[in-house]
Scaffold this active site. Sequence first.
Site, PDB file in Angstrom:
ATOM      1  N   HIS A   1      -1.932  48.857  23.996  1.00 45.78           N
ATOM      2  CA  HIS A   1      -2.565  47.891  23.106  1.00 45.78           C
ATOM      3  C   HIS A   1      -4.189  48.642  22.956  1.00 45.78           C
ATOM      4  O   HIS A   1      -4.686  49.145  23.982  1.00 45.78           O
ATOM      5  CB  HIS A   1      -2.802  46.557  23.651  1.00 45.78           C
ATOM      6  CG  HIS A   1      -1.393  45.799  23.908  1.00 45.78           C
ATOM      7  ND1 HIS A   1      -1.040  45.493  24.955  1.00 45.78           N
ATOM      8  CD2 HIS A   1      -0.229  46.188  22.786  1.00 45.78           C
ATOM      9  CE1 HIS A   1       0.140  44.947  24.932  1.00 45.78           C
ATOM     10  NE2 HIS A   1       0.808  45.346  23.691  1.00 45.78           N
TER      11      HIS A   1
ATOM     12  N   ASN B   1      -8.546  38.145  31.684  1.00 47.39           N
ATOM     13  CA  ASN B   1      -7.022  37.708  31.186  1.00 47.39           C
ATOM     14  C   ASN B   1      -6.139  37.948  32.610  1.00 47.39           C
ATOM     15  O   ASN B   1      -6.504  38.736  33.549  1.00 47.39           O
ATOM     16  CB  ASN B   1      -6.536  38.679  30.280  1.00 47.39           C
ATOM     17  CG  ASN B   1      -7.525  38.639  28.931  1.00 47.39           C
ATOM     18  OD1 ASN B   1      -7.827  37.817  28.500  1.00 47.39           O
ATOM     19  ND2 ASN B   1      -7.558  39.760  28.251  1.00 47.39           N
TER      20      ASN B   1
ATOM     21  N   LYS C   1       7.151  42.846  19.556  1.00 41.36           N
ATOM     22  CA  LYS C   1       5.885  43.361  19.071  1.00 41.36           C
ATOM     23  C   LYS C   1       5.472  44.874  19.450  1.00 41.36           C
ATOM     24  O   LYS C   1       5.163  45.570  18.789  1.00 41.36           O
ATOM     25  CB  LYS C   1       4.777  42.524  19.314  1.00 41.36           C
ATOM     26  CG  LYS C   1       3.324  42.783  18.832  1.00 41.36           C
ATOM     27  CD  LYS C   1       2.257  41.555  19.406  1.00 41.36           C
ATOM     28  CE  LYS C   1       0.967  42.144  18.913  1.00 41.36           C
ATOM     29  NZ  LYS C   1       0.143  40.719  19.394  1.00 41.36           N
ATOM     30  N   ASP C   2       5.723  45.008  20.725  1.00 39.41           N
ATOM     31  CA  ASP C   2       5.307  46.179  21.483  1.00 39.41           C
ATOM     32  C   ASP C   2       6.298  47.262  20.989  1.00 39.41           C
ATOM     33  O   ASP C   2       6.027  48.594  20.949  1.00 39.41           O
ATOM     34  CB  ASP C   2       5.290  46.252  22.867  1.00 39.41           C
ATOM     35  CG  ASP C   2       4.109  45.437  23.405  1.00 39.41           C
ATOM     36  OD1 ASP C   2       3.248  45.222  22.493  1.00 39.41           O
ATOM     37  OD2 ASP C   2       3.974  45.094  24.675  1.00 39.41           O
TER      38      ASP C   2
ATOM     39  N   TYR D   1      -7.309  41.308  34.150  1.00 41.38           N
ATOM     40  CA  TYR D   1      -8.215  42.128  33.508  1.00 41.38           C
ATOM     41  C   TYR D   1      -9.622  41.455  33.058  1.00 41.38           C
ATOM     42  O   TYR D   1      -9.844  40.273  32.806  1.00 41.38           O
ATOM     43  CB  TYR D   1      -7.764  42.400  31.897  1.00 41.38           C
ATOM     44  CG  TYR D   1      -6.445  42.739  31.764  1.00 41.38           C
ATOM     45  CD1 TYR D   1      -6.226  43.779  31.179  1.00 41.38           C
ATOM     46  CD2 TYR D   1      -5.531  41.844  32.121  1.00 41.38           C
ATOM     47  CE1 TYR D   1      -4.952  44.220  30.888  1.00 41.38           C
ATOM     48  CE2 TYR D   1      -4.280  42.171  31.799  1.00 41.38           C
ATOM     49  CZ  TYR D   1      -3.920  43.307  31.035  1.00 41.38           C
ATOM     50  OH  TYR D   1      -2.587  43.565  30.531  1.00 41.38           O
TER      51      TYR D   1
ATOM     52  N   GLN E   1     -14.407  38.146  28.650  1.00 43.62           N
ATOM     53  CA  GLN E   1     -13.281  37.542  28.852  1.00 43.62           C
ATOM     54  C   GLN E   1     -12.662  37.883  29.969  1.00 43.62           C
ATOM     55  O   GLN E   1     -12.695  39.318  30.700  1.00 43.62           O
ATOM     56  CB  GLN E   1     -12.447  37.745  27.671  1.00 43.62           C
ATOM     57  CG  GLN E   1     -11.105  37.210  27.304  1.00 43.62           C
ATOM     58  CD  GLN E   1     -10.432  37.167  26.043  1.00 43.62           C
ATOM     59  OE1 GLN E   1     -11.111  36.721  24.852  1.00 43.62           O
ATOM     60  NE2 GLN E   1      -9.440  37.899  25.716  1.00 43.62           N
TER      61      GLN E   1
ATOM     62  N   ARG F   1       4.154  46.619  28.930  1.00 45.63           N
ATOM     63  CA  ARG F   1       3.346  45.994  28.207  1.00 45.63           C
ATOM     64  C   ARG F   1       2.405  47.120  27.426  1.00 45.63           C
ATOM     65  O   ARG F   1       1.962  47.728  28.156  1.00 45.63           O
ATOM     66  CB  ARG F   1       2.580  44.787  28.682  1.00 45.63           C
ATOM     67  CG  ARG F   1       3.257  43.565  29.158  1.00 45.63           C
ATOM     68  CD  ARG F   1       2.433  42.656  29.684  1.00 45.63           C
ATOM     69  NE  ARG F   1       3.133  41.422  30.393  1.00 45.63           N
ATOM     70  CZ  ARG F   1       3.282  40.261  29.719  1.00 45.63           C
ATOM     71  NH1 ARG F   1       2.415  40.024  28.611  1.00 45.63           N
ATOM     72  NH2 ARG F   1       3.882  39.247  30.513  1.00 45.63           N
TER      73      ARG F   1
ATOM     74  N   HIS G   1      -4.229  51.052  26.080  1.00 42.42           N
ATOM     75  CA  HIS G   1      -3.852  50.556  27.413  1.00 42.42           C
ATOM     76  C   HIS G   1      -2.390  50.089  27.373  1.00 42.42           C
ATOM     77  O   HIS G   1      -2.067  49.115  26.454  1.00 42.42           O
ATOM     78  CB  HIS G   1      -4.902  49.782  27.976  1.00 42.42           C
ATOM     79  CG  HIS G   1      -4.475  49.031  29.240  1.00 42.42           C
ATOM     80  ND1 HIS G   1      -4.115  47.676  29.534  1.00 42.42           N
ATOM     81  CD2 HIS G   1      -4.688  49.644  30.388  1.00 42.42           C
ATOM     82  CE1 HIS G   1      -3.854  47.590  30.561  1.00 42.42           C
ATOM     83  NE2 HIS G   1      -4.172  48.808  31.325  1.00 42.42           N
TER      84      HIS G   1
ATOM     85  N   ARG H   1     -11.724  38.980  60.666  1.00 37.33           N
ATOM     86  CA  ARG H   1     -11.474  38.030  59.925  1.00 37.33           C
ATOM     87  C   ARG H   1     -10.678  38.836  58.575  1.00 37.33           C
ATOM     88  O   ARG H   1     -10.030  37.912  57.908  1.00 37.33           O
ATOM     89  CB  ARG H   1     -12.569  37.632  59.080  1.00 37.33           C
ATOM     90  CG  ARG H   1     -13.379  36.506  60.231  1.00 37.33           C
ATOM     91  CD  ARG H   1     -14.754  36.144  59.471  1.00 37.33           C
ATOM     92  NE  ARG H   1     -15.514  37.337  59.113  1.00 37.33           N
ATOM     93  CZ  ARG H   1     -16.677  37.201  58.630  1.00 37.33           C
ATOM     94  NH1 ARG H   1     -16.926  36.104  58.334  1.00 37.33           N
ATOM     95  NH2 ARG H   1     -17.352  38.581  58.242  1.00 37.33           N
TER      96      ARG H   1
ATOM     97  N   LYS I   1     -12.150  47.683  29.628  1.00 34.39           N
ATOM     98  CA  LYS I   1     -11.174  46.844  30.531  1.00 34.39           C
ATOM     99  C   LYS I   1     -11.530  47.213  31.888  1.00 34.39           C
ATOM    100  O   LYS I   1     -11.420  48.458  32.129  1.00 34.39           O
ATOM    101  CB  LYS I   1      -9.785  47.076  30.045  1.00 34.39           C
ATOM    102  CG  LYS I   1      -9.307  46.269  28.759  1.00 34.39           C
ATOM    103  CD  LYS I   1      -7.767  46.484  28.485  1.00 34.39           C
ATOM    104  CE  LYS I   1      -7.517  46.135  26.919  1.00 34.39           C
ATOM    105  NZ  LYS I   1      -5.950  46.188  26.704  1.00 34.39           N
TER     106      LYS I   1
END
Length: 184
Positions: A62, A48, A167-168, A132, A46, A59, A119, A23, A72
Amino acid sequence: MIFTETELAGAFIIDVERMSDERGFFARSWCEDEFAAHGILMPPLQANVSSNPTKGTLRGMHFQLAPHEETKLVRCTRGAIYDVIVDLREESPTYGQWLGVELTADSFRMLFVPARFAHGFITLTDNTDVCYQVSAKYAPGSERGLRWDDPAIGIKWPLKPVLVSEKDRSHPGFELRVPEEVSG
């Protein structure tokens, strides 16, 4: 699961152990007991998803300040990324050092990112998705970042970014980091 500790203490590459038959395969990608056996106490609060249509999308880098710092567990679910972490723990012997790991949908490999690490990632293919599991809820007042191209850190990205958010691009350099704690 197979846990491989990296040269940055507390950061792990995690591979699934596949149980295969006609399978396909079955594997665990999360088990509280197996993570705890490696000193990882990470109740996910959480989850994401990041969807990235363009190869070369960057990205990062952060992180969140105390008391909202995050651990994470990162996995690429479509396409491929070069995932990067930077140790921001001033008491750590690897303070300021970075690690990059290729994560692909086909490998099912994951990267565990400890608290107090920055990260980020760059997509290696078009149409790349990243999932994440995160140990803390997003707290906008505690969100911070480092410049992805800061020469003080010296990350060697495998390709030149074609898309980086304003922003980054605006994050400060490593030597200009904000204090470790936020009031309130």
